[in-house]
Design a protein around this motif. Sequence first.
Motif, PDB file in Angstrom:
ATOM      1  N   SER A 204      36.481  37.332  38.109  1.00  0.00           N
ATOM      2  CA  SER A 204      36.970  37.534  39.479  1.00  0.00           C
ATOM      3  C   SER A 204      36.425  38.854  40.007  1.00  0.00           C
ATOM      4  CB  SER A 204      38.503  37.564  39.492  1.00  0.00           C
ATOM      5  OG  SER A 204      39.033  36.306  39.147  1.00  0.00           O
ATOM      6  N   ALA A 205      36.248  38.916  41.303  1.00  0.00           N
ATOM      7  CA  ALA A 205      35.704  40.124  41.919  1.00  0.00           C
ATOM      8  C   ALA A 205      36.564  41.335  41.570  1.00  0.00           C
ATOM      9  CB  ALA A 205      35.644  39.959  43.433  1.00  0.00           C
ATOM     10  N   GLY A 206      35.893  42.417  41.147  1.00  0.00           N
ATOM     11  CA  GLY A 206      36.583  43.664  40.858  1.00  0.00           C
ATOM     12  C   GLY A 206      37.207  43.746  39.492  1.00  0.00           C
ATOM     13  N   ALA A 207      37.084  42.712  38.678  1.00  0.00           N
ATOM     14  CA  ALA A 207      37.706  42.723  37.355  1.00  0.00           C
ATOM     15  C   ALA A 207      37.040  43.774  36.471  1.00  0.00           C
ATOM     16  CB  ALA A 207      37.618  41.351  36.707  1.00  0.00           C
ATOM     17  N   PRO A 208      37.824  44.546  35.715  1.00  0.00           N
ATOM     18  CA  PRO A 208      37.229  45.554  34.833  1.00  0.00           C
ATOM     19  C   PRO A 208      36.510  44.907  33.657  1.00  0.00           C
ATOM     20  CG  PRO A 208      39.577  45.380  34.429  1.00  0.00           C
ATOM     21  CD  PRO A 208      39.287  44.514  35.619  1.00  0.00           C
ATOM     22  N   VAL A 209      35.564  45.650  33.115  1.00  0.00           N
ATOM     23  CA  VAL A 209      34.815  45.181  31.945  1.00  0.00           C
ATOM     24  C   VAL A 209      35.319  45.954  30.731  1.00  0.00           C
ATOM     25  CG1 VAL A 209      32.538  45.038  30.866  1.00  0.00           C
ATOM     26  CG2 VAL A 209      32.801  44.587  33.318  1.00  0.00           C
ATOM     27  N   ALA A 210      35.722  45.237  29.717  1.00  0.00           N
ATOM     28  CA  ALA A 210      36.266  45.877  28.512  1.00  0.00           C
ATOM     29  C   ALA A 210      35.180  46.665  27.788  1.00  0.00           C
ATOM     30  CB  ALA A 210      36.860  44.829  27.589  1.00  0.00           C
ATOM     31  N   THR A 211      35.517  47.892  27.394  1.00  0.00           N
ATOM     32  CA  THR A 211      34.594  48.723  26.603  1.00  0.00           C
ATOM     33  C   THR A 211      35.127  48.989  25.203  1.00  0.00           C
ATOM     34  OG1 THR A 211      35.583  50.743  27.515  1.00  0.00           O
ATOM     35  CG2 THR A 211      33.652  49.823  28.649  1.00  0.00           C
ATOM     36  N   GLN A 212      36.436  48.888  25.030  1.00  0.00           N
ATOM     37  CA  GLN A 212      37.039  49.093  23.721  1.00  0.00           C
ATOM     38  C   GLN A 212      38.172  48.105  23.504  1.00  0.00           C
ATOM     39  OE1 GLN A 212      38.247  53.238  23.238  1.00  0.00           O
ATOM     40  NE2 GLN A 212      36.466  53.574  21.917  1.00  0.00           N
ATOM     41  N   VAL A 213      38.381  47.761  22.238  1.00  0.00           N
ATOM     42  CA  VAL A 213      39.464  46.880  21.841  1.00  0.00           C
ATOM     43  C   VAL A 213      40.224  47.571  20.711  1.00  0.00           C
ATOM     44  CG1 VAL A 213      40.069  44.652  20.821  1.00  0.00           C
ATOM     45  CG2 VAL A 213      38.201  44.792  22.469  1.00  0.00           C
TER      46      VAL A 213
ATOM     47  N   THR B 240      40.190  36.843  43.758  1.00  0.00           N
ATOM     48  CA  THR B 240      39.291  35.696  43.850  1.00  0.00           C
ATOM     49  C   THR B 240      39.370  34.773  42.645  1.00  0.00           C
ATOM     50  OG1 THR B 240      37.387  36.683  42.715  1.00  0.00           O
ATOM     51  CG2 THR B 240      37.702  37.263  45.040  1.00  0.00           C
ATOM     52  N   ARG B 241      38.703  33.656  42.831  1.00  0.00           N
ATOM     53  CA  ARG B 241      38.490  32.714  41.739  1.00  0.00           C
ATOM     54  C   ARG B 241      37.435  33.265  40.787  1.00  0.00           C
ATOM     55  NH1 ARG B 241      36.551  28.185  45.659  1.00  0.00           N
ATOM     56  NH2 ARG B 241      35.884  30.109  46.705  1.00  0.00           N
ATOM     57  N   ALA B 242      37.226  32.569  39.675  1.00  0.00           N
ATOM     58  CA  ALA B 242      36.178  32.967  38.744  1.00  0.00           C
ATOM     59  C   ALA B 242      34.822  32.781  39.400  1.00  0.00           C
ATOM     60  CB  ALA B 242      36.265  32.131  37.465  1.00  0.00           C
ATOM     61  N   ASN B 243      34.012  33.818  39.363  1.00  0.00           N
ATOM     62  CA  ASN B 243      32.682  33.764  39.988  1.00  0.00           C
ATOM     63  C   ASN B 243      32.749  33.234  41.416  1.00  0.00           C
ATOM     64  OD1 ASN B 243      31.027  34.818  37.878  1.00  0.00           O
ATOM     65  ND2 ASN B 243      31.270  32.880  36.779  1.00  0.00           N
TER      66      ASN B 243
END
Length: 838
Positions: free
Chosen positions: A587-596, A369-372
């Motif tokens: 985008s739908a289903g995008a992971p959320v970063a927890t560590q860098v 998908t597109r952003a949001n």
Amino acid sequence: MRLHRTAAAAGVAALVASGVTALPASAAQELPAGQSISATLTKVSLLSINDFHGYFSNDFACTLVTEQQARGGASKAAFVSAGDNVGGSAFASAAQNDQPTIDFLNALGLQASAAGNHEFDQGFADLTGRLTPKSNFPILAANVYKKGTTEPAMEGYKVLDVNGVKVGFIGAVTPSTAAKVSPDGIKTIDFGNAVDAVNRVADQLTDGNAANGEADLLVAAYHEGATVSGKNYADTKASSTLFADMADKTSAKVSVILNGDSHQQYLVAGPIPGGAGANDTRPITQSGNYGSHVGAIDLGWDAAAKKVVEYKMANVARIKPADADYTAKVAACETNPAYTNAKTIADAANAAAAEIGKQEIGEATADITRANLGADRTTESALSNMIAQSYLDSLAKHQFGNATIGVMNPGGVRADLLKGKLTYKQAADIMPFNNIVKTVDVTGAQFKAILEEQWKSPEAAPARAAYLQLGLSKNVTYTFDPDAAFGSHITSITVDGQPINPTKTYNIASNNFLLEGGDGFVTFAKGTNLKDSGLVDMSLFVEWIKDKSPLTPDFTKHALAVSPSLPATAKPGDRLTFSVSSLNMTSAGAPVATQVTAKLGGQTVGTFDASAVTLNGTPNRPGNATIQVTIPQNVTGGAQYLEISWNGSTALLPITITLLDQSATPVPGISGTARVGSKLTARPGAWDAGVTKSYQWLRNGAAIAGATKSTYTLTAADAGAKVSVAVTGTKAGYTTVTKTSTTRTVAKGILTGAKPKITGTKKAGSTLKVVRGTWKPSGISFSYRWYSNGKAISGATKSSYKVSTAQRGKRITVKVTGRKAGYITKSKTSAPVGIARR
């Protein structure tokens, strides 16, 4: 004006006297707004389109027949085209190979059309074998010739009867068609100069020979045009050398010039070549694209003088439901057979296209998908990046150009791909504009400027937001400082894993809207070598989905915000603190970063927790982390990247590591005798504490293979050479320093050997042998010479000698000579022995 008319009449009289009839140069005057063509003149009207590209609609049909009826019907207002009626078409037409468009234009009574480059999209054989037979109008191109000849390969003109006036309609296509379509499809033809071809036909239609066609009035329809809209004649002419050539060099016999190809709108009065006054002009027009306007030109024809003396021109906008008189106009159109026939065709084609749109073309393993879901054009999206990559893949498949970067504008992505089976219509809904995929060359510096143009200044109209996020092919990443001044946000760019080169040329693939400077990305329009693939983005995307199915979303980020920007340089021990943001897609289903994770020189320098919080700004940046790293003592100096990685994404932050200087760096010395076979020892001197020293011995300034210890035994190869030693001092966090000693010239080595002895019976017939004793060093080669009473015995050159009777009573000696490369030759002679007399 009067003087001009007199001169023209004299010219006609001369031609008639010679037996040749011809049109005089036109001498027309544009009428001011509100003034009609004089009732004493014959009114000849032309209703024109260009670059229609299959955008048939009921509203266009109504606009055309309304304008035609206002002028007395089709017999008094000819419907003509300047090319690109089909190709690069709207979905409903493209999905049915443009047959609905041909039928639609036939129903509306299109009388003649110049060929456009898109008429050649499927090859010359398709144009002549399909498009032409199915069209009730001729497709004209006077500048298309049989390969390698000047023999026309297509019809060049059509004489139309418009209100009793014979109008010669001459068509010509842009010669750049050769670069816009597949070479295989046009290998039997050549494209010549358009103006030269129009002038040739203009002469033919006015030479008085009825056998080769004659016309009263000439119209040239060029599928070429200026690159600006709504400008005056001077500015329009300045925009394009092609336009300038058409305006200046088209024969004065031509009364009207129609343009196409550049999708612009303009109405300009161009001076007639050789005209005597400011009012000696002719209309030069282009009417936009996609049926957005109908070009309307009304000419005042003086039948007695056989010339156009006045004209009016306009671009009439296609009617739309919001117009106050829309309902009344449509009602009137419904009484017109041309309209009703065209409407029936359009309605049926749209219904058929709807069925075609249901066809399955692939599948997606998850939503892409597109952003949001399209609500946000200011952050990266999986779909926009995917489309940018598809441009590269598709052009490579079609072997068009050599694009290195794909780019997509967020406003051009109008829907999402949802998990499951994908249909033709879903793909078409994503890119409904039917833009043409093109390529353009930009420098690395220009590409940086393009990325800067994602931030919009008030002057960068028609931007719809303060920021627009471009989609990029997977080989491009960049970093930016969100707090930097306008025009200075971009801090680094990598292409194919390498830093972008400001002076190198990169070939960009995208749609024509973006590459022509749309959405305020004006630097694209400053690129060079713009090329038209002739391929429609939506059709290419459908094909790409079929090739790549099943599709899986790629959430790899291409852009990372870094604030504040890293310093240009840092040294070991320095501590850097900064934040990174825009870690996450929306985008739908995008992971959320927890560590860098941060790495420098391949070694991890820290792992940090990430927050899902969005930092507001321009742009908003979802996901962030605070980074604190200390530059390691053992890092390599020079230009490097601090690598930031998270969730499979990587950003490279450029930084130059400046190492500390060592304080004690003495020049080394050498001890020992500089003679082959001798051992030399390096004297490195006193370096700083903790410095590790390494050695390299040099021969005439070049490294000696394997000579990397503090001592070195000179070899034969060193004889006569200048030998030195380089001492390199290394210490973590400090600059590596190499110091080299002064040179020593190497003398040849000295051989040592014992005095040889002679053994054996000392009488004639006996064999004497030499015992040479111990010689040093090893590896010596020996030669021998036997002597009798001090004179060399002929042939006696071995280590043994059989005594002849001639040596009786003589004193025998032997000389042993030792030789070795790099050493001085040495000889030793034995004590004499006496040979018995009997």
